[in-house]
Design an enzyme around this catalytic site. Structure first.
Site, mmCIF file in Angstrom:
data_model
loop_
_atom_site.group_PDB
_atom_site.id
_atom_site.type_symbol
_atom_site.label_atom_id
_atom_site.label_comp_id
_atom_site.label_asym_id
_atom_site.label_seq_id
_atom_site.Cartn_x
_atom_site.Cartn_y
_atom_site.Cartn_z
ATOM 1 N N ASP A 1 0.815 -1.208 0.000
ATOM 2 C CA ASP A 1 0.000 0.000 0.000
ATOM 3 C C ASP A 1 0.848 1.257 0.000
ATOM 4 O O ASP A 1 0.412 2.311 -0.475
ATOM 5 C CB ASP A 1 -0.933 -0.017 1.214
ATOM 6 C CG ASP A 1 -1.802 1.214 1.293
ATOM 7 O OD1 ASP A 1 -2.678 1.374 0.420
ATOM 8 O OD2 ASP A 1 -1.617 2.033 2.221
ATOM 9 N N MET B 1 -6.929 6.628 3.494
ATOM 10 C CA MET B 1 -7.089 7.684 2.492
ATOM 11 C C MET B 1 -5.903 7.776 1.544
ATOM 12 O O MET B 1 -5.905 8.631 0.649
ATOM 13 C CB MET B 1 -7.263 9.034 3.203
ATOM 14 C CG MET B 1 -8.530 9.140 4.037
ATOM 15 S SD MET B 1 -10.031 8.910 3.039
ATOM 16 C CE MET B 1 -9.888 10.286 1.903
ATOM 17 N N ARG B 2 -4.900 6.919 1.722
ATOM 18 C CA ARG B 2 -3.735 7.026 0.848
ATOM 19 C C ARG B 2 -4.106 6.780 -0.607
ATOM 20 O O ARG B 2 -3.590 7.442 -1.513
ATOM 21 C CB ARG B 2 -2.646 6.044 1.294
ATOM 22 C CG ARG B 2 -1.376 6.155 0.466
ATOM 23 C CD ARG B 2 -0.289 5.237 0.967
ATOM 24 N NE ARG B 2 0.313 5.752 2.182
ATOM 25 C CZ ARG B 2 0.290 5.122 3.343
ATOM 26 N NH1 ARG B 2 -0.312 3.953 3.447
ATOM 27 N NH2 ARG B 2 0.859 5.642 4.400
ATOM 28 N N ALA B 3 -5.020 5.844 -0.856
ATOM 29 C CA ALA B 3 -5.408 5.543 -2.231
ATOM 30 C C ALA B 3 -6.021 6.759 -2.900
ATOM 31 O O ALA B 3 -5.713 7.075 -4.070
ATOM 32 C CB ALA B 3 -6.383 4.368 -2.257
ATOM 33 N N VAL C 1 -3.227 9.254 -3.733
ATOM 34 C CA VAL C 1 -2.360 8.812 -4.827
ATOM 35 C C VAL C 1 -3.091 8.902 -6.164
ATOM 36 O O VAL C 1 -2.511 9.338 -7.170
ATOM 37 C CB VAL C 1 -1.862 7.381 -4.572
ATOM 38 C CG1 VAL C 1 -1.133 6.837 -5.796
ATOM 39 C CG2 VAL C 1 -0.935 7.350 -3.366
#
Length: 710
Positions: free
Chosen positions: A170, A251-253, A256
């Site tokens: 991830d 919330m990283r997705a 990105v």
């Protein structure tokens, strides 16, 4: 741009998706790097090395210099990666100084990690933190230091050699699965270009100088355009809906995908993110983030992505007429939604909302290669001198392979097996049954099941071992794992008077140097011997056994063990899975394991001994552990039970750590598995008293190891 020794970036055929991912990371390093997964011989390293040739010169305090490609070896220590105290200057000049590591050397360049899945997890964390923040902070050895480290991080790996943990997957911004094309024209083009390059590297590179120059200039233009690219609320809602539909964690997705879509719009020469940009960003940023469990298959199929895009479009349309639509982001969006220039504060707020989407990347390279449908102009301006257009087609090889599907999403590790008979039977059923079971997780933390003593440090997380990267326990004469500062100073201090030192720096001699004895954790070889005979074939028993094995395999994955599976049935023992670090392959093999027939337990134990001995020659640092799942009813061969007990005693005499799980059920119990456990000097458990989860809990909690035979 392209040196004589380097294969040109624009000459690569059939890897358009990989090239696009590298381009976007170069335009916006805040994306977080690229992980390249694929089999050997698919030009992974070639493309990455070619990228460095396109990077513009770097201007620093020493003047202009070429951008660097820094390769990080798998065996690197943390000191070598992040930097450490400059011991030579401390001892020679008496002043504190910092010696930069590989991350500092990669500033404004490319940091390349081949076989990143074999790198220690804590080093992967360090790399990804630096790639995300653009800086390295070092607090160690009495040194507090910070320096910029903006680079394009690229990791390559072969999944068959073991996977990265989902948490580390991830952390990579983008992931690309590469494979050799099955199209004849593409394969011909690959071979032809490689042969031409080997025949005359300089002449071959000269053919692509102009094409590479075009790509480099486009990247610089995209960097300049990036702060002005607008990501309005409708596309931001599309991104949020898309990520929510795939149920990704955190919330990283979303961040990105937003950064990647913005970079793609800048690369294509647009001033606003469109639905096409979001889709391409999702193809690169989401597939690997769906993997929560080590046995989940990464990937998103075209159909799944189409459905998610349709749902996201419906969400955007539904909210488009709402005046209160994303009020919080309206305040941060600034000029994004108004279409005017807006104020500088608005632009800054919009960039803050995207957590850096408006910052310029410092490194870059690329190739016009993301498909003809993405460029609204569709004109010939994107083509280089070799007539390679945005779709990656070349003059020699025809189609460039296009962008492959990410592959179907995994449906779970074990799937449904064949129908199982409730009758224990004796192997006389008309056809072989197959093991099936639903993997379950152990949630509460437990002590590790480990091999006693101190190992030699095969990277892992199970047993104690002497390593090159663990904590420094004490001084040692071996300096291969780094110097022990205090030990060196204490060794030199008593000799200062006899060396004539009255003042000034410490008088140091070679015999004073002390290394650091470091202790950490190692991974082990876990050999499963599974009784798959007719007496074990009842459905409830198979389900319990399979659940136990799958849970143990999950634990082996987390501890970075190698695993092997031996099936005992019929006339012989079969090695159904040779030792591997890819435990998801072990689960797939387990799901198709055949059952029925007699029980040649002696053959199974001897096969385990053979596997352990052979693996010791290949990997002498990895210590073995044996897990035997059986009801103890040895029925195969001459004198089956005495032979099995003799084989068990032989393994015990060699000092192997073992566990026996008794799968016997029924009103009358023979206790044969308990006898085998005594012969093996192994921990003994009864499956009928325990669930699959509890089996794994007891195994992992069994810190005591039986005494070894004399």
């Amino acid at each position: 741009m392209a040196g004589e020794a380097g294969f040109p970036f624009s000459a690569v055929v059939g890897q358009e998706r990989l090239q696009l991912a590298l381009i976007l990371s170069a335009v916006h390093p805040g994306i977080g790097g690229v992980l390249v997964r694929g089999e050997k011989g698919t030009a992974k390293s070639t493309v990455v090395r070619a990228l460095a040739q396109l990077l513009p010169p770097v201007v620093d305090e020493t003047g202009a210099r070429p951008a660097r490609l820094v390769e990080l070896p798998v065996g690197a220590t943390e000191d070598r990666v992040v930097g450490s105290l400059d011991l030579e200057r401390v001892l020679r000049d008496g002043e504190q100084a910092f010696r930069p590591g590989l991350l500092a050397a990669a500033h404004h360049g490319v940091l390349y990690v081949d076989e990143v899945n074999l790198l220690h997890d804590h080093l992967v964390d360090v790399l990804l933190d630096a790639a995300a923040m653009g800086r390295v902070h070092v607090e160690r050895d009495g040194v507090s230091h910070s320096h910029p480290a903006r680079f394009v991080l690229v990791g390559t790996m072969n999944p068959e050699e073991g996977e990265l943990r989902p948490q580390l997957l991830d952390r990579f911004g983008l992931t690309v699965d590469v494979a050799a094309s099955r199209e004849v024209d593409v394969r011909m083009a690959v071979v032809r270009r490689r042969l031409d390059y080997e025949a005359d590297p300089a002449a071959f590179a000269a053919r692509y100088v102009d094409a590479d120059q075009v790509v480099a200039e486009r990247i610089l233009t995209a960097r300049d355009r990036l702060p002005e690219v607008a990501l309005d609320n409708s596309e931001l809602r599309r991104i949020a809906a898309l990520c929510a539909s795939f149920d990704v964690d955190g919330m990283r997705a979303d961040l990105v995908v937003a950064r990647t879509a913005t970079a793609h719009a800048a690369w294509r020469g647009r001033d606003r993110v469109t639905e096409d940009d979001v889709r391409i960003a999702a193809e690169l940023a989401l597939p690997h983030r769906r993997r929560r469990d080590p046995f989940d298959e990464p990937g998103i199929s075209e159909q799944q992505l189409d459905e998610a895009m349709e749902n996201a479009a419906a969400e955007v349309e539904k909210a488009s007429g709402d005046e209160g639509f994303d009020e919080s982001c309206d305040r941060l969006g600034g000029a994004s939604d108004r279409g005017d220039g807006g104020s500088a504060d608005d632009d800054a707020a919009r960039r803050d909302c995207l957590d850096g989407a408006g910052t310029q990347g410092l490194d870059g390279s690329g190739k016009p290669g993301d498909g003809p449908d993405d460029d609204p102009d569709g004109g010939p301006d994107d083509r280089g001198p070799d007539d390679r257009g945005p779709d990656g087609r070349g003059p020699e090889g025809g189609p460039g392979g296009g962008a492959p599907d990410a592959g179907p999403a995994g449906s779970g590790p074990t799937g449904a097996g064949s129908s199982q008979s409730e009758d224990p039977g004796n192997g006389s059923r008309p056809g072989p049954e197959r093991l099936s079971g639903t993997p379950t997780s152990v949630t509460k933390p437990l002590p590790r099941w480990e091999v006693p003593g101190i190992g030699e440090g095969a990277p892992g997380r199970r047993s104690r071992a002497r390593t090159r990267t663990g904590r420094a326990v004490r001084p040692d004469t071996d300096t291969s794992a780094g110097l022990h500062l205090l030990g060196t100073v204490f060794a030199a201090a008593p000799r200062q008077f006899e060396r004539g030192r009255l003042s000034g720096p410490l008088a140091l001699a070679a015999e004073d140097l002390r290394g650091a004895y470091r202790e950490g954790r190692e991974g082990n070889l876990v050999v499963f011997v599974v009784d798959a005979s007719g007496s074990m074939a009842a459905r409830d028993r198979l389900t319990a056994v399979t659940g136990a094995i799958v849970t143990l395999l999950r634990d082996a994955y987390q501890r970075r063990d190698k695993v092997a599976v031996i099936s005992v049935r019929g006339a012989e023992a079969e090695l159904v899975l040779p030792p591997t670090s890819s435990v998801d392959i072990a689960v797939r093999r387990l799901a198709g394991l055949r059952t029925g027939g007699k029980t040649p337990l002696a053959a199974g134990l001897l096969k385990a001994r053979e596997v352990i001995a052979r693996e010791h020659l290949r990997d002498p640092r990895r210590r073995p552990m044996l897990v035997l799942l059986t009801d103890g009813r040895a029925t195969g061969g001459t004198d089956p039970l005495p032979r099995a007990r003799t084989a068990a005693r032989l393994l015990a005499a060699e000092g192997h750590t073992a566990m026996v799980i008794d799968c016997e059920r029924g009103m009358i119990r023979l206790g044969l598995a308990a006898e085998l456990a005594r012969d093996l000097r192994a921990r003994y458990l009864r499956l009928d008293e325990l669930s699959g989860d509890t089996v794994a809990e007891v195994v992992r909690a069994s810190g005591r190891t039986p005494a070894r035979a004399a």
